[in-house]
Design a protein around this motif. Sequence first.
Motif, PDB file in Angstrom:
ATOM      1  N   VAL A   1       1.011  -1.122  -0.128  1.00 33.48           N
ATOM      2  CA  VAL A   1      -0.104   0.182   0.041  1.00 33.48           C
ATOM      3  C   VAL A   1       0.938   1.240  -0.112  1.00 33.48           C
ATOM      4  O   VAL A   1       0.592   2.294  -0.914  1.00 33.48           O
ATOM      5  N   LYS A   2       1.807   1.463   0.605  1.00 30.24           N
ATOM      6  CA  LYS A   2       2.793   2.317   0.847  1.00 30.24           C
ATOM      7  C   LYS A   2       3.441   2.609  -0.427  1.00 30.24           C
ATOM      8  O   LYS A   2       3.587   3.682  -0.953  1.00 30.24           O
ATOM      9  N   HIS A   3       3.880   1.762  -1.014  1.00 35.27           N
ATOM     10  CA  HIS A   3       4.406   1.454  -2.396  1.00 35.27           C
ATOM     11  C   HIS A   3       3.656   2.351  -3.487  1.00 35.27           C
ATOM     12  O   HIS A   3       3.966   3.004  -4.152  1.00 35.27           O
ATOM     13  N   LEU A   4       2.334   1.784  -3.295  1.00 32.47           N
ATOM     14  CA  LEU A   4       1.454   2.320  -4.290  1.00 32.47           C
ATOM     15  C   LEU A   4       1.130   3.789  -4.172  1.00 32.47           C
ATOM     16  O   LEU A   4       0.997   4.822  -5.008  1.00 32.47           O
ATOM     17  N   GLN A   5       1.027   4.186  -2.697  1.00 32.30           N
ATOM     18  CA  GLN A   5       0.815   5.497  -2.252  1.00 32.30           C
ATOM     19  C   GLN A   5       1.774   6.437  -2.833  1.00 32.30           C
ATOM     20  O   GLN A   5       1.546   7.481  -3.094  1.00 32.30           O
ATOM     21  N   LYS A   6       3.144   5.735  -2.704  1.00 34.96           N
ATOM     22  CA  LYS A   6       4.373   6.871  -3.132  1.00 34.96           C
ATOM     23  C   LYS A   6       4.196   6.846  -4.560  1.00 34.96           C
ATOM     24  O   LYS A   6       4.423   8.025  -5.101  1.00 34.96           O
ATOM     25  N   ALA A   7       4.040   5.987  -5.230  1.00 32.66           N
ATOM     26  CA  ALA A   7       3.728   6.050  -6.822  1.00 32.66           C
ATOM     27  C   ALA A   7       2.787   7.099  -7.265  1.00 32.66           C
ATOM     28  O   ALA A   7       2.977   7.878  -7.915  1.00 32.66           O
ATOM     29  N   ALA A   8       1.671   7.122  -6.666  1.00 31.86           N
ATOM     30  CA  ALA A   8       0.716   8.205  -6.586  1.00 31.86           C
ATOM     31  C   ALA A   8       1.032   9.659  -6.573  1.00 31.86           C
ATOM     32  O   ALA A   8       0.918  10.487  -7.097  1.00 31.86           O
ATOM     33  N   GLN A   9       1.619   9.678  -5.386  1.00 31.35           N
ATOM     34  CA  GLN A   9       2.143  10.948  -4.804  1.00 31.35           C
ATOM     35  C   GLN A   9       3.327  11.475  -5.927  1.00 31.35           C
ATOM     36  O   GLN A   9       3.266  12.819  -6.297  1.00 31.35           O
TER      37      GLN A   9
ATOM     38  N   LEU B   1       3.669  10.697  -9.072  1.00 34.08           N
ATOM     39  CA  LEU B   1       2.900  11.165 -10.402  1.00 34.08           C
ATOM     40  C   LEU B   1       2.074  12.253 -10.224  1.00 34.08           C
ATOM     41  O   LEU B   1       1.708  12.914 -11.155  1.00 34.08           O
ATOM     42  N   HIS B   2       1.586  12.807  -9.111  1.00 37.81           N
ATOM     43  CA  HIS B   2       0.661  13.858  -9.112  1.00 37.81           C
ATOM     44  C   HIS B   2       1.066  15.324  -9.710  1.00 37.81           C
ATOM     45  O   HIS B   2       0.589  15.752 -10.273  1.00 37.81           O
ATOM     46  N   PRO B   3       2.517  15.620  -9.589  1.00 37.05           N
ATOM     47  CA  PRO B   3       2.978  16.598 -10.441  1.00 37.05           C
ATOM     48  C   PRO B   3       3.007  16.691 -12.053  1.00 37.05           C
ATOM     49  O   PRO B   3       2.954  17.719 -12.459  1.00 37.05           O
ATOM     50  N   VAL B   4       2.800  15.456 -12.388  1.00 38.33           N
ATOM     51  CA  VAL B   4       2.776  15.334 -13.904  1.00 38.33           C
ATOM     52  C   VAL B   4       1.392  14.964 -14.403  1.00 38.33           C
ATOM     53  O   VAL B   4       1.175  14.849 -15.355  1.00 38.33           O
ATOM     54  N   SER B   5       0.476  14.642 -13.588  1.00 41.25           N
ATOM     55  CA  SER B   5      -0.772  14.157 -13.951  1.00 41.25           C
ATOM     56  C   SER B   5      -1.632  15.259 -14.809  1.00 41.25           C
ATOM     57  O   SER B   5      -2.402  14.729 -15.506  1.00 41.25           O
TER      58      SER B   5
ATOM     59  N   GLU C   1      -6.140   7.424  -4.554  1.00 44.77           N
ATOM     60  CA  GLU C   1      -5.588   8.729  -4.283  1.00 44.77           C
ATOM     61  C   GLU C   1      -5.205   9.547  -5.487  1.00 44.77           C
ATOM     62  O   GLU C   1      -5.163  10.674  -5.537  1.00 44.77           O
ATOM     63  N   PHE C   2      -4.911   8.677  -6.489  1.00 42.72           N
ATOM     64  CA  PHE C   2      -4.527   9.460  -8.031  1.00 42.72           C
ATOM     65  C   PHE C   2      -5.392   9.521  -9.043  1.00 42.72           C
ATOM     66  O   PHE C   2      -5.534  10.734  -9.645  1.00 42.72           O
ATOM     67  N   GLY C   3      -6.256   8.630  -9.084  1.00 44.83           N
ATOM     68  CA  GLY C   3      -7.211   8.469 -10.002  1.00 44.83           C
ATOM     69  C   GLY C   3      -8.159   9.732 -10.311  1.00 44.83           C
ATOM     70  O   GLY C   3      -8.848   9.833 -11.574  1.00 44.83           O
ATOM     71  N   LEU C   4      -8.669  10.422  -9.155  1.00 43.95           N
ATOM     72  CA  LEU C   4      -9.738  11.493  -9.465  1.00 43.95           C
ATOM     73  C   LEU C   4      -9.264  12.683  -9.939  1.00 43.95           C
ATOM     74  O   LEU C   4     -10.031  13.422 -10.339  1.00 43.95           O
ATOM     75  N   PHE C   5      -7.665  12.839 -10.237  1.00 43.72           N
ATOM     76  CA  PHE C   5      -7.300  14.096 -10.643  1.00 43.72           C
ATOM     77  C   PHE C   5      -6.449  13.878 -11.821  1.00 43.72           C
ATOM     78  O   PHE C   5      -5.529  14.985 -12.143  1.00 43.72           O
ATOM     79  N   THR C   6      -6.402  12.896 -12.447  1.00 41.46           N
ATOM     80  CA  THR C   6      -5.570  12.585 -13.820  1.00 41.46           C
ATOM     81  C   THR C   6      -6.205  12.265 -14.959  1.00 41.46           C
ATOM     82  O   THR C   6      -7.182  11.848 -14.943  1.00 41.46           O
ATOM     83  N   ALA C   7      -5.390  12.325 -15.822  1.00 42.67           N
ATOM     84  CA  ALA C   7      -5.744  12.030 -17.252  1.00 42.67           C
ATOM     85  C   ALA C   7      -5.311  10.558 -17.608  1.00 42.67           C
ATOM     86  O   ALA C   7      -5.137  10.028 -18.606  1.00 42.67           O
ATOM     87  N   ALA C   8      -4.671   9.772 -16.413  1.00 51.04           N
ATOM     88  CA  ALA C   8      -3.920   8.335 -16.833  1.00 51.04           C
ATOM     89  C   ALA C   8      -4.946   7.509 -16.843  1.00 51.04           C
ATOM     90  O   ALA C   8      -6.220   7.490 -16.213  1.00 51.04           O
ATOM     91  N   ALA C   9      -4.497   6.163 -17.394  1.00 51.85           N
ATOM     92  CA  ALA C   9      -5.435   5.155 -17.844  1.00 51.85           C
ATOM     93  C   ALA C   9      -4.854   3.721 -17.330  1.00 51.85           C
ATOM     94  O   ALA C   9      -3.380   3.636 -17.283  1.00 51.85           O
ATOM     95  N   PRO C  10      -5.487   3.048 -16.624  1.00 50.04           N
ATOM     96  CA  PRO C  10      -4.828   1.946 -16.143  1.00 50.04           C
ATOM     97  C   PRO C  10      -4.242   0.712 -17.516  1.00 50.04           C
ATOM     98  O   PRO C  10      -5.091   0.939 -18.473  1.00 50.04           O
ATOM     99  N   VAL C  11      -3.558  -0.058 -17.281  1.00 52.93           N
ATOM    100  CA  VAL C  11      -2.993  -0.909 -18.431  1.00 52.93           C
ATOM    101  C   VAL C  11      -3.164  -2.457 -17.589  1.00 52.93           C
ATOM    102  O   VAL C  11      -3.050  -2.754 -16.493  1.00 52.93           O
ATOM    103  N   THR C  12      -3.429  -3.199 -18.672  1.00 45.75           N
ATOM    104  CA  THR C  12      -3.549  -4.666 -18.424  1.00 45.75           C
ATOM    105  C   THR C  12      -3.114  -5.514 -19.372  1.00 45.75           C
ATOM    106  O   THR C  12      -2.677  -4.970 -20.354  1.00 45.75           O
ATOM    107  N   GLY C  13      -3.220  -6.806 -19.536  1.00 46.49           N
ATOM    108  CA  GLY C  13      -3.063  -7.532 -20.520  1.00 46.49           C
ATOM    109  C   GLY C  13      -3.521  -9.000 -20.308  1.00 46.49           C
ATOM    110  O   GLY C  13      -4.134  -9.318 -19.207  1.00 46.49           O
ATOM    111  N   PRO C  14      -3.481  -9.717 -21.371  1.00 47.14           N
ATOM    112  CA  PRO C  14      -4.285 -11.217 -21.546  1.00 47.14           C
ATOM    113  C   PRO C  14      -3.664 -12.194 -20.581  1.00 47.14           C
ATOM    114  O   PRO C  14      -4.428 -13.047 -20.091  1.00 47.14           O
ATOM    115  N   GLU C  15      -2.399 -11.880 -20.123  1.00 46.13           N
ATOM    116  CA  GLU C  15      -1.812 -12.949 -19.066  1.00 46.13           C
ATOM    117  C   GLU C  15      -2.079 -12.791 -17.781  1.00 46.13           C
ATOM    118  O   GLU C  15      -1.615 -13.353 -16.981  1.00 46.13           O
TER     119      GLU C  15
END
Length: 128
Positions: free
Chosen positions: A48-56, A58-62, A88-102
Amino acid sequence: MPALPVKRGDVLGFRDVAADLAARMAPLWTVPVINLRTGEAPSTRERVKHLQKAAQQLHPVSGSGQSWIDTRHAEEDPKMVGDALWGEFGLFTAAAPVTGPERPPAQQALAQELADAFSNGLGLRAWT
């Protein structure tokens, strides 16, 4: 499309790209692997901490335009990715999630849910 890890230097470097150039780019940000001692699995709190750090980070470039976020290395619990990163991050960004068939069905479902919720699209990684 540039593919960059969500690390401080890469995010700061992208933030310094000229605004007109950044607006025409759609970087693929990859949440990196959590570095622990060999043989140790990260705890839920560490993930959770790792993901929250990623969100923080990415915030300046969102606001710079469209981007993609690949959480492949942190998808052990898709709901956690949704809560800790996109909550934390998805509400203020133009980012899209990524997935894959595997990827596990639960992760694919979460990625589709996030894409629907934020209307930012869905990235699909296909390995050949």
